[in-house]
Scaffold this motif. Structure first.
Motif, PDB file in Angstrom:
ATOM      1  N   UNK A  78     -30.127  39.300  86.436  1.00 32.73           N
ATOM      2  CA  UNK A  78     -31.081  38.435  85.731  1.00 32.73           C
ATOM      3  C   UNK A  78     -32.458  38.526  86.386  1.00 32.73           C
ATOM      4  N   UNK A  79     -32.476  38.487  87.695  1.00 32.03           N
ATOM      5  CA  UNK A  79     -33.736  38.559  88.422  1.00 32.03           C
ATOM      6  C   UNK A  79     -34.408  39.907  88.219  1.00 32.03           C
ATOM      7  N   UNK A  86     -38.671  31.363  86.803  1.00 32.56           N
ATOM      8  CA  UNK A  86     -38.343  30.920  88.163  1.00 32.56           C
ATOM      9  C   UNK A  86     -37.368  29.750  88.131  1.00 32.56           C
ATOM     10  N   UNK A  87     -37.674  28.788  87.265  1.00 32.79           N
ATOM     11  CA  UNK A  87     -36.832  27.598  87.136  1.00 32.79           C
ATOM     12  C   UNK A  87     -35.443  27.977  86.635  1.00 32.79           C
ATOM     13  N   UNK A  88     -35.403  28.873  85.665  1.00 32.24           N
ATOM     14  CA  UNK A  88     -34.114  29.317  85.118  1.00 32.24           C
ATOM     15  C   UNK A  88     -33.305  30.067  86.177  1.00 32.24           C
ATOM     16  N   UNK A  89     -33.981  30.885  86.965  1.00 38.72           N
ATOM     17  CA  UNK A  89     -33.322  31.633  88.033  1.00 38.72           C
ATOM     18  C   UNK A  89     -32.680  30.690  89.040  1.00 38.72           C
ATOM     19  N   UNK A  90     -33.454  29.716  89.504  1.00 34.00           N
ATOM     20  CA  UNK A  90     -32.932  28.767  90.492  1.00 34.00           C
ATOM     21  C   UNK A  90     -31.782  27.956  89.894  1.00 34.00           C
ATOM     22  N   UNK A  91     -31.928  27.562  88.632  1.00 35.74           N
ATOM     23  CA  UNK A  91     -30.892  26.784  87.960  1.00 35.74           C
ATOM     24  C   UNK A  91     -29.599  27.591  87.853  1.00 35.74           C
ATOM     25  N   UNK A  92     -29.708  28.863  87.502  1.00 34.95           N
ATOM     26  CA  UNK A  92     -28.534  29.725  87.393  1.00 34.95           C
ATOM     27  C   UNK A  92     -27.804  29.842  88.726  1.00 34.95           C
ATOM     28  N   UNK A  93     -28.583  30.076  89.779  1.00 30.66           N
ATOM     29  CA  UNK A  93     -27.983  30.243  91.104  1.00 30.66           C
ATOM     30  C   UNK A  93     -27.324  28.953  91.564  1.00 30.66           C
ATOM     31  N   UNK A  94     -28.042  27.848  91.434  1.00 30.29           N
ATOM     32  CA  UNK A  94     -27.504  26.565  91.893  1.00 30.29           C
ATOM     33  C   UNK A  94     -26.268  26.165  91.085  1.00 30.29           C
ATOM     34  N   UNK A  95     -26.318  26.395  89.770  1.00 29.67           N
ATOM     35  CA  UNK A  95     -25.198  26.043  88.903  1.00 29.67           C
ATOM     36  C   UNK A  95     -23.951  26.843  89.272  1.00 29.67           C
ATOM     37  N   UNK A 127     -21.844  38.651  98.354  1.00 28.21           N
ATOM     38  CA  UNK A 127     -21.354  39.568  97.322  1.00 28.21           C
ATOM     39  C   UNK A 127     -20.530  38.839  96.272  1.00 28.21           C
ATOM     40  N   UNK A 128     -19.760  37.860  96.694  1.00 25.38           N
ATOM     41  CA  UNK A 128     -18.962  37.095  95.737  1.00 25.38           C
ATOM     42  C   UNK A 128     -19.868  36.323  94.776  1.00 25.38           C
ATOM     43  N   UNK A 129     -20.945  35.762  95.314  1.00 22.84           N
ATOM     44  CA  UNK A 129     -21.898  35.025  94.474  1.00 22.84           C
ATOM     45  C   UNK A 129     -22.613  35.977  93.520  1.00 22.84           C
ATOM     46  N   UNK A 130     -23.017  37.141  94.027  1.00 21.68           N
ATOM     47  CA  UNK A 130     -23.687  38.135  93.187  1.00 21.68           C
ATOM     48  C   UNK A 130     -22.776  38.585  92.054  1.00 21.68           C
ATOM     49  N   UNK A 131     -21.528  38.897  92.390  1.00 18.67           N
ATOM     50  CA  UNK A 131     -20.571  39.350  91.368  1.00 18.67           C
ATOM     51  C   UNK A 131     -20.366  38.288  90.295  1.00 18.67           C
ATOM     52  N   UNK A 132     -20.248  37.038  90.735  1.00 17.53           N
ATOM     53  CA  UNK A 132     -20.043  35.950  89.786  1.00 17.53           C
ATOM     54  C   UNK A 132     -21.251  35.716  88.895  1.00 17.53           C
ATOM     55  N   UNK A 133     -22.435  35.748  89.498  1.00 23.05           N
ATOM     56  CA  UNK A 133     -23.671  35.556  88.734  1.00 23.05           C
ATOM     57  C   UNK A 133     -23.865  36.671  87.709  1.00 23.05           C
ATOM     58  N   UNK A 134     -23.623  37.905  88.126  1.00 17.50           N
ATOM     59  CA  UNK A 134     -23.810  39.037  87.214  1.00 17.50           C
ATOM     60  C   UNK A 134     -22.778  39.020  86.087  1.00 17.50           C
ATOM     61  N   UNK A 135     -21.589  38.566  86.389  1.00 17.66           N
ATOM     62  CA  UNK A 135     -20.563  38.453  85.351  1.00 17.66           C
ATOM     63  C   UNK A 135     -20.974  37.422  84.303  1.00 17.66           C
ATOM     64  N   UNK A 136     -21.483  36.277  84.761  1.00 18.20           N
ATOM     65  CA  UNK A 136     -21.943  35.243  83.832  1.00 18.20           C
ATOM     66  C   UNK A 136     -23.156  35.726  83.034  1.00 18.20           C
TER      67      UNK A 136
END
Length: 207
Positions: free
Chosen positions: A61-62, A139-148, A182-191
């Motif tokens: 996304x980033x 920026x706001x959407x990026x932070x929201x995605x990561x935090x969520x 890596x686990x967070x990256x994999x999960x974020x990219x999957x979503x």
């Protein structure tokens, strides 16, 4: 113009200044133990960390957002350069022909050129502002995605702290065994991939 598309620097600062994603579950302390800096076991503390720089570098996304904003900035700069050169040519032509014009014609032409210049400056400022607002929204959407996602990830793992680790940040050392980047990256990219498929499906249905 580049200041309005500084997504990568803005968001790195946003995350690095915050230093950590703070997730505290006080209702049910974990029985698992953490390790203190001196090597002693500290009961009831489960902590992991995310490498912020690596997360941003590998989050699709980033990467897509940065590329999109850079392209828009590039297109805007080209458009402004084209309009600017066109106006310069008109001014040069006016200067060449001014002596053959009546005073009234010269004043009228000069006023028109000044109006075009003012319109171009206004268009530049409005476009830059619009691009800056879009960047802030991303920026706001990026932070929201990561935090969520970290909230969701933590519900399954029950950590008390998920720290944001970045070079030059407040954390001077982090045990590699606690790295869940890596686990967070994999999960974020999957979503993110799933959301793109849903968006494409909705667009197809509307057509």
């Amino acid at each position: 113009m580049n200041n309005n598309t500084s997504l990568i620097w803005n968001i790195v600062l946003t995350l690095a200044v915050a230093v950590l994603f703070f997730l505290h579950f006080s209702s049910k302390p974990s029985a698992d133990a953490g390790v203190a800096a001196d090597g002693n076991v500290v009961p009831g503390r489960r902590t992991v960390y995310v490498q912020v720089d690596s997360l941003l570098k590998n989050y699709d996304f980033f990467k897509d957002t940065r590329k999109e904003l850079e392209n828009k900035n590039f297109q805007l700069e080209n458009e402004l350069n084209t309009k600017g050169r066109s106006l310069q040519n008109e001014v040069a032509f006016f200067q060449q022909k001014a002596q053959t014009m009546t005073p009234e014609q010269a004043r009228s032409t000069e006023a028109q050129l000044m109006k075009k210049q003012q319109d171009l400056v206004a268009y530049r400022d409005q476009s830059a502002q619009a691009l800056g607002m879009e960047e802030a929204k991303k920026n706001e959407e990026l932070y929201k995605n990561i935090r969520s996602y970290i909230d969701k990830y933590n519900k399954e793992n029950g950590y008390e702290y998920v720290l944001g680790y970045s070079l030059g940040g407040g954390i001077l050392f982090a045990n590699p065994s606690l790295d869940v980047t890596q686990k967070i990256i994999d999960g974020l990219n999957k979503e993110y991939k799933g959301s793109n498929k849903s968006a494409a499906a909705d667009s197809t249905k509307k057509k």
